[in-house]
Design a protein around this motif. Structure first.
Motif, PDB file in Angstrom:
ATOM      1  N   GLU A 540       0.833  -1.207   0.000  1.00  0.00           N
ATOM      2  CA  GLU A 540       0.000   0.000   0.000  1.00  0.00           C
ATOM      3  C   GLU A 540       0.863   1.250   0.000  1.00  0.00           C
ATOM      4  O   GLU A 540       0.569   2.226  -0.704  1.00  0.00           O
ATOM      5  CB  GLU A 540      -0.925  -0.018   1.225  1.00  0.00           C
ATOM      6  CG  GLU A 540      -1.990  -1.100   1.156  1.00  0.00           C
ATOM      7  CD  GLU A 540      -2.798  -1.183   2.430  1.00  0.00           C
ATOM      8  OE1 GLU A 540      -3.877  -1.798   2.398  1.00  0.00           O
ATOM      9  OE2 GLU A 540      -2.357  -0.619   3.462  1.00  0.00           O
ATOM     10  N   ASP A 541       1.960   1.223   0.801  1.00  0.00           N
ATOM     11  CA  ASP A 541       2.831   2.403   0.890  1.00  0.00           C
ATOM     12  C   ASP A 541       3.522   2.707  -0.436  1.00  0.00           C
ATOM     13  O   ASP A 541       3.700   3.881  -0.798  1.00  0.00           O
ATOM     14  CB  ASP A 541       3.887   2.200   1.982  1.00  0.00           C
ATOM     15  CG  ASP A 541       3.257   2.177   3.374  1.00  0.00           C
ATOM     16  OD1 ASP A 541       2.120   2.680   3.510  1.00  0.00           O
ATOM     17  OD2 ASP A 541       3.890   1.653   4.309  1.00  0.00           O
ATOM     18  N   ILE A 542       3.921   1.671  -1.178  1.00  0.00           N
ATOM     19  CA  ILE A 542       4.685   1.915  -2.410  1.00  0.00           C
ATOM     20  C   ILE A 542       3.801   1.868  -3.656  1.00  0.00           C
ATOM     21  O   ILE A 542       4.292   1.916  -4.773  1.00  0.00           O
ATOM     22  CB  ILE A 542       5.838   0.889  -2.538  1.00  0.00           C
ATOM     23  CG1 ILE A 542       5.284  -0.535  -2.654  1.00  0.00           C
ATOM     24  CG2 ILE A 542       6.798   1.007  -1.378  1.00  0.00           C
ATOM     25  CD1 ILE A 542       6.369  -1.595  -2.798  1.00  0.00           C
ATOM     26  N   GLY A 543       2.491   1.769  -3.460  1.00  0.00           N
ATOM     27  CA  GLY A 543       1.559   1.877  -4.581  1.00  0.00           C
ATOM     28  C   GLY A 543       1.385   0.624  -5.403  1.00  0.00           C
ATOM     29  O   GLY A 543       0.908   0.696  -6.550  1.00  0.00           O
ATOM     30  N   LYS A 567     -19.819 -22.848  -4.793  1.00  0.00           N
ATOM     31  CA  LYS A 567     -19.641 -22.236  -3.481  1.00  0.00           C
ATOM     32  C   LYS A 567     -19.151 -20.803  -3.645  1.00  0.00           C
ATOM     33  O   LYS A 567     -18.529 -20.449  -4.647  1.00  0.00           O
ATOM     34  CB  LYS A 567     -18.635 -23.020  -2.644  1.00  0.00           C
ATOM     35  CG  LYS A 567     -18.983 -24.504  -2.477  1.00  0.00           C
ATOM     36  CD  LYS A 567     -20.276 -24.686  -1.700  1.00  0.00           C
ATOM     37  CE  LYS A 567     -20.588 -26.164  -1.502  1.00  0.00           C
ATOM     38  NZ  LYS A 567     -21.855 -26.369  -0.761  1.00  0.00           N
ATOM     39  N   THR A 568     -19.413 -19.969  -2.636  1.00  0.00           N
ATOM     40  CA  THR A 568     -18.965 -18.579  -2.691  1.00  0.00           C
ATOM     41  C   THR A 568     -17.484 -18.494  -2.365  1.00  0.00           C
ATOM     42  O   THR A 568     -16.923 -19.365  -1.685  1.00  0.00           O
ATOM     43  CB  THR A 568     -19.746 -17.716  -1.696  1.00  0.00           C
ATOM     44  OG1 THR A 568     -19.524 -18.214  -0.372  1.00  0.00           O
ATOM     45  CG2 THR A 568     -21.233 -17.717  -2.008  1.00  0.00           C
ATOM     46  N   VAL A 569     -16.848 -17.433  -2.849  1.00  0.00           N
ATOM     47  CA  VAL A 569     -15.461 -17.151  -2.520  1.00  0.00           C
ATOM     48  C   VAL A 569     -15.367 -15.685  -2.100  1.00  0.00           C
ATOM     49  O   VAL A 569     -15.898 -14.802  -2.764  1.00  0.00           O
ATOM     50  CB  VAL A 569     -14.519 -17.455  -3.709  1.00  0.00           C
ATOM     51  CG1 VAL A 569     -14.856 -16.612  -4.922  1.00  0.00           C
ATOM     52  CG2 VAL A 569     -13.057 -17.245  -3.302  1.00  0.00           C
ATOM     53  N   ALA A 570     -14.730 -15.438  -0.934  1.00  0.00           N
ATOM     54  CA  ALA A 570     -14.571 -14.084  -0.412  1.00  0.00           C
ATOM     55  C   ALA A 570     -13.132 -13.636  -0.601  1.00  0.00           C
ATOM     56  O   ALA A 570     -12.201 -14.385  -0.286  1.00  0.00           O
ATOM     57  CB  ALA A 570     -14.959 -14.038   1.059  1.00  0.00           C
ATOM     58  N   VAL A 571     -12.967 -12.411  -1.126  1.00  0.00           N
ATOM     59  CA  VAL A 571     -11.643 -11.859  -1.399  1.00  0.00           C
ATOM     60  C   VAL A 571     -11.491 -10.569  -0.599  1.00  0.00           C
ATOM     61  O   VAL A 571     -12.367  -9.694  -0.630  1.00  0.00           O
ATOM     62  CB  VAL A 571     -11.453 -11.570  -2.899  1.00  0.00           C
ATOM     63  CG1 VAL A 571     -10.070 -10.994  -3.149  1.00  0.00           C
ATOM     64  CG2 VAL A 571     -11.667 -12.836  -3.711  1.00  0.00           C
ATOM     65  N   ASN A 572     -10.389 -10.448   0.149  1.00  0.00           N
ATOM     66  CA  ASN A 572     -10.138  -9.250   0.951  1.00  0.00           C
ATOM     67  C   ASN A 572      -9.683  -8.102   0.052  1.00  0.00           C
ATOM     68  O   ASN A 572      -8.775  -8.259  -0.776  1.00  0.00           O
ATOM     69  CB  ASN A 572      -9.065  -9.532   2.007  1.00  0.00           C
ATOM     70  CG  ASN A 572      -9.580 -10.446   3.096  1.00  0.00           C
ATOM     71  OD1 ASN A 572     -10.265 -10.003   3.994  1.00  0.00           O
ATOM     72  ND2 ASN A 572      -9.257 -11.733   3.000  1.00  0.00           N
ATOM     73  N   VAL A 573     -10.314  -6.964   0.224  1.00  0.00           N
ATOM     74  CA  VAL A 573      -9.980  -5.739  -0.516  1.00  0.00           C
ATOM     75  C   VAL A 573      -9.808  -4.619   0.494  1.00  0.00           C
ATOM     76  O   VAL A 573     -10.687  -4.389   1.337  1.00  0.00           O
ATOM     77  CB  VAL A 573     -11.093  -5.383  -1.528  1.00  0.00           C
ATOM     78  CG1 VAL A 573     -10.797  -4.056  -2.191  1.00  0.00           C
ATOM     79  CG2 VAL A 573     -11.229  -6.477  -2.579  1.00  0.00           C
ATOM     80  N   SER A 574      -8.674  -3.915   0.436  1.00  0.00           N
ATOM     81  CA  SER A 574      -8.406  -2.841   1.388  1.00  0.00           C
ATOM     82  C   SER A 574      -9.028  -1.532   0.914  1.00  0.00           C
ATOM     83  O   SER A 574      -9.332  -1.359  -0.282  1.00  0.00           O
ATOM     84  CB  SER A 574      -6.895  -2.653   1.546  1.00  0.00           C
ATOM     85  OG  SER A 574      -6.353  -2.033   0.393  1.00  0.00           O
ATOM     86  N   PRO A 575      -9.250  -0.578   1.829  1.00  0.00           N
ATOM     87  CA  PRO A 575      -9.766   0.735   1.415  1.00  0.00           C
ATOM     88  C   PRO A 575      -8.876   1.411   0.374  1.00  0.00           C
ATOM     89  O   PRO A 575      -9.374   2.174  -0.451  1.00  0.00           O
ATOM     90  CB  PRO A 575      -9.792   1.517   2.737  1.00  0.00           C
ATOM     91  CG  PRO A 575      -9.971   0.466   3.794  1.00  0.00           C
ATOM     92  CD  PRO A 575      -9.188  -0.707   3.288  1.00  0.00           C
ATOM     93  N   HIS A 576      -7.555   1.125   0.389  1.00  0.00           N
ATOM     94  CA  HIS A 576      -6.667   1.679  -0.638  1.00  0.00           C
ATOM     95  C   HIS A 576      -7.089   1.231  -2.030  1.00  0.00           C
ATOM     96  O   HIS A 576      -7.089   2.016  -2.996  1.00  0.00           O
ATOM     97  CB  HIS A 576      -5.213   1.238  -0.365  1.00  0.00           C
ATOM     98  CG  HIS A 576      -4.594   1.908   0.809  1.00  0.00           C
ATOM     99  ND1 HIS A 576      -3.905   3.100   0.720  1.00  0.00           N
ATOM    100  CD2 HIS A 576      -4.561   1.555   2.124  1.00  0.00           C
ATOM    101  CE1 HIS A 576      -3.460   3.444   1.917  1.00  0.00           C
ATOM    102  NE2 HIS A 576      -3.854   2.519   2.790  1.00  0.00           N
ATOM    103  N   GLN A 577      -7.465  -0.051  -2.128  1.00  0.00           N
ATOM    104  CA  GLN A 577      -7.900  -0.565  -3.427  1.00  0.00           C
ATOM    105  C   GLN A 577      -9.226   0.038  -3.864  1.00  0.00           C
ATOM    106  O   GLN A 577      -9.450   0.284  -5.047  1.00  0.00           O
ATOM    107  CB  GLN A 577      -8.035  -2.100  -3.353  1.00  0.00           C
ATOM    108  CG  GLN A 577      -6.705  -2.827  -3.176  1.00  0.00           C
ATOM    109  CD  GLN A 577      -6.910  -4.299  -2.912  1.00  0.00           C
ATOM    110  OE1 GLN A 577      -6.897  -4.732  -1.766  1.00  0.00           O
ATOM    111  NE2 GLN A 577      -7.093  -5.086  -3.966  1.00  0.00           N
TER     112      GLN A 577
END
Length: 740
Positions: A540-543, A567-577
């Motif tokens: 996140e810091d280096i873009g 089946k469902t799949v959950a993917v983590n996404v940060s506020p930066h994304q």
């Protein structure tokens, strides 16, 4: 200095003016009164219980004798009747007791008298002569009931109307006859058709005569009780007044000592009894208090100076001086006892911006709260230290495995300090960086252990902070080159060094699989297997988070599209994304290229960072329009609060792991989690309990509308590679086919 010279004369205490010491209050508040009352109560209870038991036993024995005598008289009566009236027959019970007499005609009619030659009065006289008690012959009429054949008066049962039919059967008890009450035995007389025609009653005596002994016993008992109580009051008052006369003055002497007035000698020391011994003991206490007061003040002063020299004045944690002493002690035990330990150096990330933005008062509160959180994580034998500024240290006593136990503690420190802080009305989040050295692997001197832990701490900061590192040979203070790290990430994506693990999400209703959460890992060619906290924040810091996030979403969609069941799949996404304008195209392209149904994809957003409503809300609405589910992770902590469910289009929440961790120990956490689950379900949201690791946690969620809740955690499964997911889903598919 305290004057230790004692005043060697007896002071006459002014107790005459003190009603509390003299006993001018109500007598039952004094020792005399209380002792007298207690003794009287004891005597009353003991005597009452004994006399009550005696009266009860007399009553029981008397009634048994009455019943036996009545039965005997009935037998005598039936025997005489059978001898006189030879045509009668009798019925008896299993004990041989006659229960009824059968006769063709009543005993008192003329024909019976002529046939037998016996008048009923003669028969009754003969029975009374044998039983030594009155006997009566009764006639029975359905309308009039039982009447005396001699006086024509009606006969009634003492026990009342409920037993008015008792004389129709064999009866023993009290009966009113001719205005008097007798205890009788009654035998019914029936004709050969079974119809009741009368009864014969034999008495054992009148009630007054039978109860004369009982009443006399009660009267004697009451008189004796009154006499004993009177004697007790007189004797106890006389004894207690003489015994406890010195007590008020001794009480005052002890009170003066408690008030630190130790200049008066205790009276009554010359008595040759327990009071004198008590007075001498109080005097010893007074003398000891004089000496103790001086020594205690000296000791308190020394302890205060010792504490100030070894503790930080702000956080009250041990300081650098205490740190050096403790490390030296641990090293000595390491050499003599083999007691190994770890040193963890902790530096608060982003402390300076908080201090500069909100002021030193808020900064001090942040340090105090951080110290409290760190102290709460310690086990027996561990120690938390403030080295200065925003630097802390933990000395961890090791039971078995240095690396495993240090890693466990470091993760707990990261989780604890990642929780939002509220200081002076301001809420914000920080993180920390941790460096770890283990004794004796990484050094056996205080200087080596600190220097190596400091190198590991610097490495953690170089990796983007909010992580921990162990010291390893070759670590230097050269800062990591962000451009180099950027290239390493790009090379890692190109060379397939990144890969996904999947953790199962299970339905509580039937323990079937609801879906999986995708978790990224990096098999670094030099550093080995890296968890997300080692590279996500740096990315996140280096873009580079957008590039890495695109690979993650695409890879998860590709894997899920090839699963044997939907089946469902959950993917983590940060506020930066989410702030990246291209995030919508990344999701859309991943779905199109993989062919995955959008309803099977969930975007999981952590609540550890505040979401910008103006920027992120339109993005989330657009993602929802694609048919993709949106999950709020770590709900109940940080910024993931109830208002987020109103503002943003979340369709699914995951209860924070930190709340679930304490379910077994904290009742308040159970109440809070239950409230959050019910609120979410009422809003039509899916609910997942994250981090379920124990049976107790599983059973708790099963009790909360379990059919609608899913769970995730080590209690069910650890994160596994995609190949294992494929095999697991294939097995589930086969089992469901067999059930059909």
């Amino acid at each position: 200095m305290v004057d230790k010279e004692l005043i060697q004369h007896e002071v006459v205490l002014p107790y005459k003016k003190d009603s509390n010491l003299r006993g001018e209050h109500r007598w039952y508040h004094s020792i005399t009164g209380k002792v007298a009352i207690y003794l009287m109560l004891g005597i009353l209870i003991a005597y009452g219980v004994g006399s009550g038991a005696g009266v009860f036993e007399v009553n029981r024995i008397s009634h048994e004798q009455w019943f036996k005598q009545a039965a005997t008289n009935s037998q005598i009566t039936s025997y005489i009747i059978r001898n006189i009236y030879t045509s009668v027959t009798v019925k008896s019970n299993h004990e041989g007791q006659v229960t009824s007499i059968e006769s063709e005609r009543p005993f008192y009619d003329d024909e019976t008298v002529i046939q037998t030659g016996f008048d009923p009065a003669d028969m009754l006289t003969l029975v009374s002569t044998q039983t030594h008690n009155p006997t009566w012959l009764l006639s029975y009429d359905k309308k009039k009931g039982f009447t005396n054949t001699q006086t024509s008066q009606k006969i009634s049962i003492t026990e009342g109307a409920a037993n008015s039919s008792a004389l129709k059967e064999y009866y023993r008890g009290f009966v009113f006859i001719d205005g008097k009450e007798y205890f009788v035995g009654s035998i019914p007389i029936v004709n050969f058709s079974g119809e009741l025609i009368g009864a014969v009653i034999s008495s054992i005596g009148e009630r007054n005569a039978l109860f004369a002994t009982h009443n006399q016993l009660l009267k004697n008992t009451l008189l004796m009780l009154i006499l004993i109580l009177g004697i007790t009051v007189v004797v106890v008052n006389w004894l207690v007044r003489n015994l406890f006369r010195p007590v008020p003055r001794l009480v005052q002497a002890v009170t003066l000592i408690a008030d630190e007035q130790t200049d008066q000698v205790t009276p009554f020391q010359n008595q040759e009894d327990e009071i004198g011994e008590l007075a001498k003991a109080i005097e010893k206490l007074r003398v000891a208090m004089v000496d103790r007061g001086y020594l205690q003040r000296m000791q308190e002063m020394a302890q205060k100076m010792e504490y100030m020299a070894h503790h930080d004045s702000l956080t009250l944690l041990p300081n650098r001086v205490a740190y050096r002493n403790s490390i030296d002690d641990r090293l000595l035990k390491l050499r003599t006892e083999g007691s190994i330990f770890n040193l963890l150096l902790i530096d608060l990330d982003n402390f300076k911006p908080v201090n500069d933005t909100y002021g030193h008062v808020v900064g001090d509160e942040l340090l105090i709260e951080s110290a409290a959180r760190l102290s709460a994580l310690l086990n027996e034998g561990d120690m938390a230290i403030r080295l200065g500024g925003d630097e802390f240290a933990l000395i961890q006593l090791i039971n078995d495995d240095s690396i495993f136990e240090a890693e466990t503690l470091a993760r707990r420190v990261l989780d604890t300090l990642n929780q939002p802080f509220t200081c002076s009305g301001h809420t914000f989040s920080i993180s920390c960086s941790i460096g770890i050295s283990c004794a004796p692997q990484h050094g056996n001197t205080r200087e080596d252990l600190f220097a190596h832990a400091d190198l590991a701490l610097y490495t953690s900061k170089s990796f983007g902070r909010n992580c921990f590192h162990f010291y390893s040979h070759g670590m230097t203070m050269n800062p990591s080159n962000n451009l180099l790290f950027s290239k390493e990430i790009e090379d890692g994506i190109r060379k397939n060094e990144f890969f996904l693990h999947y953790q199962k999400i299970t339905r509580l209703r039937n323990c079937s699989i609801e879906g999986y959460e995708a978790l990224v890992r990096w098999q670094h060619p030099a550093k080995g297997l890296l968890q997300p906290h080692h590279f996500i924040s740096v990315s996140e810091d280096i873009g580079l988070i957008a590039r890495l996030g695109e690979w993650l979403i695409r890879s998860a969609c590709m894997d899920a599209a090839n699963w044997p069941t939907a089946k469902t799949v959950a993917v983590n996404v940060s506020p930066h994304q989410l702030r990246n304008p291209g995030i919508l195209d990344i999701i859309r392209n991943a779905l199109q290229d993989s062919g995955l149904d959008p309803a099977r994809l969930e975007i999981e957003i952590t609540g550890s960072e505040q979401l910008d409503r103006e920027v992120i809300l339109p993005t989330l609405n657009a993602i929802q329009a694609l048919g993709v589910g949106i999950v709020l992770d770590e709900f109940g902590t940080g910024f993931a609060t109830l208002d987020y469910l109103i503002i943003f289009p979340f369709s699914h929440i995951k209860i924070a792991r930190s709340l679930i961790d304490v379910l077994d120990k904290c009742e308040d956490s159970q109440v809070l989690v239950g409230m959050l689950v019910r609120y979410a379900l009422q809003r039509g949201l899916k609910v997942t309990a994250k981090g379920v690791e124990t049976k107790q946690q599983f059973e708790y969620f099963a009790s909360l509308s379990g059919e609608e809740i899913t769970v995730q955690g080590y209690y069910f499964s650890r994160a596994v590679e995609n190949a294992s997911v494929m095999a697991e889903l294939e097995q589930e598919k086969m089992e469901s086919t067999c059930d059909l």
